[in-house]
Design a protein around this motif. Structure first.
Motif, PDB file in Angstrom:
ATOM      1  N   ARG A   1       0.828  -1.209   0.000  1.00 52.08           N
ATOM      2  CA  ARG A   1       0.000   0.000   0.000  1.00 52.08           C
ATOM      3  C   ARG A   1       0.862   1.260   0.000  1.00 52.08           C
ATOM      4  NH1 ARG A   1      -1.226   4.020   2.843  1.00 52.08           N
ATOM      5  NH2 ARG A   1       0.176   3.342   4.510  1.00 52.08           N
ATOM      6  N   GLN A   2       1.904   1.282   0.859  1.00 55.67           N
ATOM      7  CA  GLN A   2       2.754   2.462   0.978  1.00 55.67           C
ATOM      8  C   GLN A   2       3.579   2.684  -0.284  1.00 55.67           C
ATOM      9  OE1 GLN A   2       3.030   4.788   3.845  1.00 55.67           O
ATOM     10  NE2 GLN A   2       3.692   5.747   1.935  1.00 55.67           N
ATOM     11  N   ASN A   3       4.102   1.608  -0.849  1.00 58.58           N
ATOM     12  CA  ASN A   3       4.899   1.738  -2.066  1.00 58.58           C
ATOM     13  C   ASN A   3       4.048   2.285  -3.209  1.00 58.58           C
ATOM     14  OD1 ASN A   3       7.064   1.636  -3.780  1.00 58.58           O
ATOM     15  ND2 ASN A   3       7.236  -0.594  -3.798  1.00 58.58           N
ATOM     16  N   ARG A   4       2.803   1.789  -3.301  1.00 59.75           N
ATOM     17  CA  ARG A   4       1.908   2.286  -4.342  1.00 59.75           C
ATOM     18  C   ARG A   4       1.579   3.765  -4.104  1.00 59.75           C
ATOM     19  NH1 ARG A   4       0.684   2.206  -9.510  1.00 59.75           N
ATOM     20  NH2 ARG A   4      -1.455   2.954  -9.883  1.00 59.75           N
ATOM     21  N   ALA A   5       1.420   4.152  -2.856  1.00 63.74           N
ATOM     22  CA  ALA A   5       1.130   5.558  -2.543  1.00 63.74           C
ATOM     23  C   ALA A   5       2.299   6.449  -2.950  1.00 63.74           C
ATOM     24  CB  ALA A   5       0.826   5.696  -1.056  1.00 63.74           C
ATOM     25  N   TRP A   6       3.541   5.998  -2.691  1.00 61.41           N
ATOM     26  CA  TRP A   6       4.711   6.791  -3.100  1.00 61.41           C
ATOM     27  C   TRP A   6       4.757   6.947  -4.618  1.00 61.41           C
ATOM     28  CZ3 TRP A   6       8.235   3.613   0.639  1.00 61.41           C
ATOM     29  CH2 TRP A   6       8.148   4.166   1.932  1.00 61.41           C
ATOM     30  N   GLN A   7       4.456   5.868  -5.320  1.00 61.61           N
ATOM     31  CA  GLN A   7       4.482   5.940  -6.783  1.00 61.61           C
ATOM     32  C   GLN A   7       3.424   6.912  -7.301  1.00 61.61           C
ATOM     33  OE1 GLN A   7       4.252   2.040  -8.512  1.00 61.61           O
ATOM     34  NE2 GLN A   7       6.071   1.274  -7.435  1.00 61.61           N
ATOM     35  N   GLU A   8       2.249   6.903  -6.678  1.00 62.86           N
ATOM     36  CA  GLU A   8       1.198   7.817  -7.120  1.00 62.86           C
ATOM     37  C   GLU A   8       1.561   9.270  -6.839  1.00 62.86           C
ATOM     38  OE1 GLU A   8      -2.278   6.431  -5.147  1.00 62.86           O
ATOM     39  OE2 GLU A   8      -2.681   4.815  -6.592  1.00 62.86           O
ATOM     40  N   GLU A   9       2.437   9.493  -5.841  1.00 65.30           N
ATOM     41  CA  GLU A   9       2.879  10.852  -5.528  1.00 65.30           C
ATOM     42  C   GLU A   9       4.029  11.294  -6.424  1.00 65.30           C
ATOM     43  OE1 GLU A   9       3.794  11.034  -1.432  1.00 65.30           O
ATOM     44  OE2 GLU A   9       1.751  10.571  -0.751  1.00 65.30           O
ATOM     45  N   GLY A  10       4.460  10.431  -7.338  1.00 64.16           N
ATOM     46  CA  GLY A  10       5.498  10.791  -8.282  1.00 64.16           C
ATOM     47  C   GLY A  10       6.905  10.547  -7.805  1.00 64.16           C
ATOM     48  N   LEU A  11       7.072   9.832  -6.696  1.00 68.61           N
ATOM     49  CA  LEU A  11       8.406   9.520  -6.194  1.00 68.61           C
ATOM     50  C   LEU A  11       9.040   8.437  -7.061  1.00 68.61           C
ATOM     51  CD1 LEU A  11       7.732   9.517  -2.353  1.00 68.61           C
ATOM     52  CD2 LEU A  11       8.827  11.296  -3.705  1.00 68.61           C
ATOM     53  N   PRO A  12      10.377   8.320  -7.009  1.00 69.56           N
ATOM     54  CA  PRO A  12      11.049   7.270  -7.786  1.00 69.56           C
ATOM     55  C   PRO A  12      10.504   5.896  -7.429  1.00 69.56           C
ATOM     56  CG  PRO A  12      12.638   8.834  -6.907  1.00 69.56           C
ATOM     57  CD  PRO A  12      11.338   9.188  -6.289  1.00 69.56           C
ATOM     58  N   LYS A  13      10.319   5.073  -8.447  1.00 67.45           N
ATOM     59  CA  LYS A  13       9.805   3.725  -8.219  1.00 67.45           C
ATOM     60  C   LYS A  13      10.924   2.826  -7.725  1.00 67.45           C
ATOM     61  CE  LYS A  13       6.098   4.059 -11.616  1.00 67.45           C
ATOM     62  NZ  LYS A  13       5.471   3.442 -12.812  1.00 67.45           N
ATOM     63  N   ILE A  14      10.750   2.313  -6.527  1.00 70.45           N
ATOM     64  CA  ILE A  14      11.760   1.443  -5.910  1.00 70.45           C
ATOM     65  C   ILE A  14      11.087   0.157  -5.452  1.00 70.45           C
ATOM     66  CG2 ILE A  14      13.143   3.414  -5.140  1.00 70.45           C
ATOM     67  CD1 ILE A  14      11.947   2.948  -2.328  1.00 70.45           C
ATOM     68  N   GLY A  15      11.912  -0.843  -5.246  1.00 74.18           N
ATOM     69  CA  GLY A  15      11.410  -2.090  -4.692  1.00 74.18           C
ATOM     70  C   GLY A  15      11.455  -2.056  -3.171  1.00 74.18           C
ATOM     71  N   VAL A  16      10.460  -2.681  -2.553  1.00 73.53           N
ATOM     72  CA  VAL A  16      10.403  -2.777  -1.094  1.00 73.53           C
ATOM     73  C   VAL A  16      10.524  -4.249  -0.719  1.00 73.53           C
ATOM     74  CG1 VAL A  16       9.023  -2.400   0.974  1.00 73.53           C
ATOM     75  CG2 VAL A  16       9.014  -0.705  -0.856  1.00 73.53           C
ATOM     76  N   ALA A  17      11.498  -4.546   0.153  1.00 69.24           N
ATOM     77  CA  ALA A  17      11.738  -5.924   0.574  1.00 69.24           C
ATOM     78  C   ALA A  17      11.006  -6.197   1.888  1.00 69.24           C
ATOM     79  CB  ALA A  17      13.235  -6.174   0.746  1.00 69.24           C
ATOM     80  N   VAL A  18      10.378  -7.368   1.949  1.00 68.72           N
ATOM     81  CA  VAL A  18       9.649  -7.803   3.153  1.00 68.72           C
ATOM     82  C   VAL A  18      10.235  -9.136   3.596  1.00 68.72           C
ATOM     83  CG1 VAL A  18       7.427  -8.547   4.075  1.00 68.72           C
ATOM     84  CG2 VAL A  18       7.541  -6.611   2.496  1.00 68.72           C
ATOM     85  N   ASN A  19      10.529  -9.241   4.886  1.00 70.15           N
ATOM     86  CA  ASN A  19      11.054 -10.492   5.439  1.00 70.15           C
ATOM     87  C   ASN A  19       9.916 -11.477   5.686  1.00 70.15           C
ATOM     88  OD1 ASN A  19      14.079  -9.962   6.150  1.00 70.15           O
ATOM     89  ND2 ASN A  19      12.984  -8.116   6.797  1.00 70.15           N
ATOM     90  N   VAL A  20      10.115 -12.726   5.290  1.00 67.94           N
ATOM     91  CA  VAL A  20       9.152 -13.793   5.578  1.00 67.94           C
ATOM     92  C   VAL A  20       9.854 -14.867   6.397  1.00 67.94           C
ATOM     93  CG1 VAL A  20       7.726 -13.376   3.551  1.00 67.94           C
ATOM     94  CG2 VAL A  20       9.663 -14.932   3.374  1.00 67.94           C
ATOM     95  N   SER A  21       9.090 -15.570   7.178  1.00 68.69           N
ATOM     96  CA  SER A  21       9.643 -16.585   8.080  1.00 68.69           C
ATOM     97  C   SER A  21       9.568 -17.966   7.444  1.00 68.69           C
ATOM     98  CB  SER A  21       8.868 -16.586   9.404  1.00 68.69           C
ATOM     99  OG  SER A  21       7.543 -17.053   9.187  1.00 68.69           O
TER     100      SER A  21
END
Length: 733
Positions: A537-557
């Protein structure tokens, strides 16, 4: 004379019963029908026991006998009185009849009348003339009075007749008798009237009647009591004994009238039934306390025996009791690889070994699937308990042949002691479980003695688990983002989403504290779902605000990786948040992917085919992963911070990072170095060809709003694109 029952009233109409009379008649009929039932209900409610019912019955019988005695006495009294009166009359009549045979005139019989009238029990006598009037009488007042006799008289035999009222009363009991006689010499017949003194006869007969009544009542009472005693002996007492015998479950003895009577037969049947029931209950108790596979006691038996040993230890002051719980390591692997039959044989062997190695007086039980409990009463101290536990672990771990394979089964043990660790069976078992949990963490063959801090840790874990559930419900969790910086350009090319928990009382709780608790309690599953959803959700919000598109890493167990629905969950999250899969990366630890390698590889390949990036965190800490590396669909390798710490050392600190970087590049995988905190480390990694860095030098973890500002001002402060870093210490804001 009018007809009766003509059915006509005074007005000539038909006579009809009134509604009130009909209702009354119906009510009376209903009452008569209900009376027996009501009587039975009253008797049943007030006379419940057989003894009470028998007493009521015998009382009624006694009352009936007494009533019958009274009736018989009255009957006997009247019969005897009539007989005596008749006898007096017959005697008087015989005398008069004899005199009448020789009498020439009625005057000849007058002396006889006077003589018999003075006899005892006779009040008077008289003879009628041809005209039916009394001609001769012992009582002057009777002369010339008519005698009315409706009864047919018999010759020479007195017959009792109705009271001659014209002759005056004579008392309570009537006693007039008449005889038809002939006067042969006078040539006519006459009637002799004899009045017997029945009152005097009755007075004499009453004493006899009362005496008879008394004896009959006494006889009835004695008979009733005798019958009641007999019934009590042969019926009531045996039945009451049978009742007590049944109520006590076969305890005591039933006294029957005879060994083969009905009560004796019922008693024998009941005794056999109770004996079978007792034997069955004993068998059930034994089965309920026995493990069906090993023949050892089960958890119920273990707790019961522990309670008994603790009670003995309390009586004998200074007597310690040791409680040991042994767990077989990786027992599930035996079932999965060799089959459940082999697993059962392994459990049976373990039980046999524990029984053979235990001391005399020790109790061995199987208290769980692959857990065994041992009670050690009289153990001297903790050292002796640890020695016994170590001996059992070594015995269980001895190699043996299971089917066609050689097996060496490892185990670990948790120990606790009475009275120092607790005085209750449940408390001691709980403490032994805590010690066992610690032993499992230490590895195969570990024997851990309970310490109080283990209890405190367990309380802390329970508190964290409870508060973490509340935090998920109250939305107290948040994500911080730590940037990943491209070594060449100095720009932010990605971020790692790090979960943070702001506790109401504790403030920020470190992930190292609550993540293990979440994994143990199963909360890691909803936690991972929340992190994935929030990061996308946050990454999509940043992209909609015109910020550079970056990847977000999430840790899984590891638990997440073994979930069959992980791919679907991630796909649904990406669709719901409208985020392209290329901007999501999952980070898994190297040790994690080495568990169930084939399963993990399948999951990672499905995720990679979805377009999601895969990164291996803490790379280099595992010792057997290099052979599998080419099989993993990996996008990035993250060098563990323990290797980055010494990378600036000019001697040999760069060797392992260099090998990892070259190996990854050969496989077409990018390398990220984590824990970069100084400019020297940054410069050295740049020289070694590292692709990206992550650490406090590049940027600390920060909330979403702060990271947004950081991302707008990328490249990071203190890092020059394409050149050497600034002076050490000029870290990113």
């Amino acid at each position: 004379m009018s007809e009766t029952g003509s059915g006509e009233g005074e007005d000539g109409g038909t006579a009809q019963a009134s509604p009130a009379s009909v209702a009354g008649a119906m009510h009376a009929l209903a009452w008569l029908r209900a009376s027996p039932a009501s009587l039975r209900a009253i008797i049943s409610n007030h006379f419940v026991s057989l003894r009470a019912k028998m007493v009521l019955l015998l009382t009624l019988i006694g009352a009936v006998l007494i009533l019958l005695s009274g009736a018989y006495t009255i009957y006997d009294f009247r019969t005897s009185l009539n007989f005596k009166a008749w006898s007096r009359a017959a005697g008087v009549g015989d005398a008069i009849i004899y005199a009448a045979r020789n009498a020439q005139t009625l005057a000849d019989i007058e002396p006889v009348i006077d003589a018999v009238a003075g006899a005892p029990g006779v009040r008077g006598a008289a003879v009628t003339g041809p005209d039916g009037l009394i001609a001769v009488s012992s009582r002057p007042s009777w002369k010339n009075k008519p005698v009315t006799i409706d009864t047919e008289l018999e010759a020479d035999r007195p017959v009792q007749v109705a009271q001659q009222t014209r002759l005056g009363g004579y008392g309570k009991y009537p006693g007039d008798y008449a005889i038809a006689i002939d006067f042969p010499r006078m040539g006519h017949s006459a009637t002799v009237l004899i009045r017997v003194d029945t009152d005097a006869l009755a007075a004499k007969n009453i004493a006899r009647a009362w005496n008879l009544m008394m004896w009959l009542v006494i006889t009835a009472i004695v008979a009733t009591l005798s019958v009641s005693l007999l019934l009590h002996r042969i019926v009531i007492a045996p039945i009451e004994g049978l009742k007590r015998f049944a109520e006590t479950g076969g305890k005591g003895k039933v006294e029957a009238a005879g060994p083969d009577d009905e009560i004796g037969i019922v008693a024998r049947v009941l005794a056999d039934s109770f004996r079978e029931k007792s034997d069955g209950e004993a068998r059930l108790l034994t089965l309920a306390a026995t493990d069906g596979l090993t023949g050892l006691g089960n958890r119920t038996h273990f707790k019961t025996q522990l309670g008994t040993d603790l009670a003995t230890g309390e009586r004998l002051e200074g007597r310690n009791v040791g409680v040991m719980i042994l767990n077989l390591d990786n027992f599930k692997d035996v079932n999965d690889t060799l089959g459940h039959d082999a697993g059962d044989r392994l459990l049976q062997r373990t039980g046999e070994i524990l029984q053979s190695c235990a001391r005399e007086g020790d109790t061995v039980a199987r208290i769980g699937g692959d857990e065994f409990g041992v009670i050690m009463p009289g153990v001297k101290n903790a050292d002796e308990a640890l020695q016994l536990a170590s001996r059992l672990v070594r015995a269980v771990g001895a190699p043996f042949r299971l089917g066609v394979q050689d097996v060496q089964q490892a185990a670990c043990v948790g120990l606790t002691l009475y009275p120092q660790d607790g005085r209750d069976a449940d408390v001691l078992i709980k403490n032994a479980d805590l010690a066992l949990s610690r032993a499992k963490l230490e590895g195969a063959g570990a024997c851990v003695l309970y310490r109080h801090e283990l209890h405190l840790r367990a309380i802390e874990r329970n508190t964290i688990e409870r508060d973490l559930r509340a935090a998920l419900a109250k939305n107290q969790l948040m994500l911080f983002y730590q940037p990943k910086v491209d070594v060449v350009t100095g720009r932010v090319v990605g971020a790692e989403a790090l979960i943070r928990w702001r506790h109401e009382d504790r403030g920020f709780v470190p992930p190292s504290l609550f993540i293990p608790v979440a994994e143990r309690s199963g909360l890691i599953v909803p936690l991972t779902k929340w992190v994935l959803d929030e990061a996308c959700r946050q990454n999509r919000a940043w992209q909609e605000e015109g910020l550079p598109k970056i990847g977000v890493a999430v840790n899984v167990s590891a638990i997440d990786l073994r979930r069959t629905d992980l791919t679907d969950t991630i796909a649904n999250t990406l669709i719901r948040r409208e985020l392209s899969p290329q901007y999501l990366e999952l980070e898994v630890t190297e040790s994690m992917v080495m568990q169930d390698v084939d399963v993990v590889i399948g999951t990672l390949r499905r995720l990679r085919s979805l377009g999601v990036g895969i990164g291996i965190d803490d790379f280099g800490t595992g010792y057997s992963s290099l052979a599998y590396l080419k099989r993993f669909p990996v996008k990035r390798l993250k060098i563990d911070r323990s290797f980055v710490h010494d990378v600036a050392d000019r001697r040999d600190g760069h060797v392992i990072p260099k090998v990892i970087i070259d190996l990854a590049h050969a496989l077409g995988v990018k390398v990220v170095a984590e824990g970069v905190e100084t400019a020297d480390q940054y410069d050295r990694l740049q020289e070694l060809g590292c692709d990206e860095v992550q650490g406090y030098f590049a940027g600390r973890p920060m909330p979403a709003a702060e990271f947004e500002v950081f991302l707008r001002n990328s490249p990071a402060g203190g890092v020059r694109a394409g050149g050497k870093s600034a002076k050490a210490g000029s870290t990113a804001a």
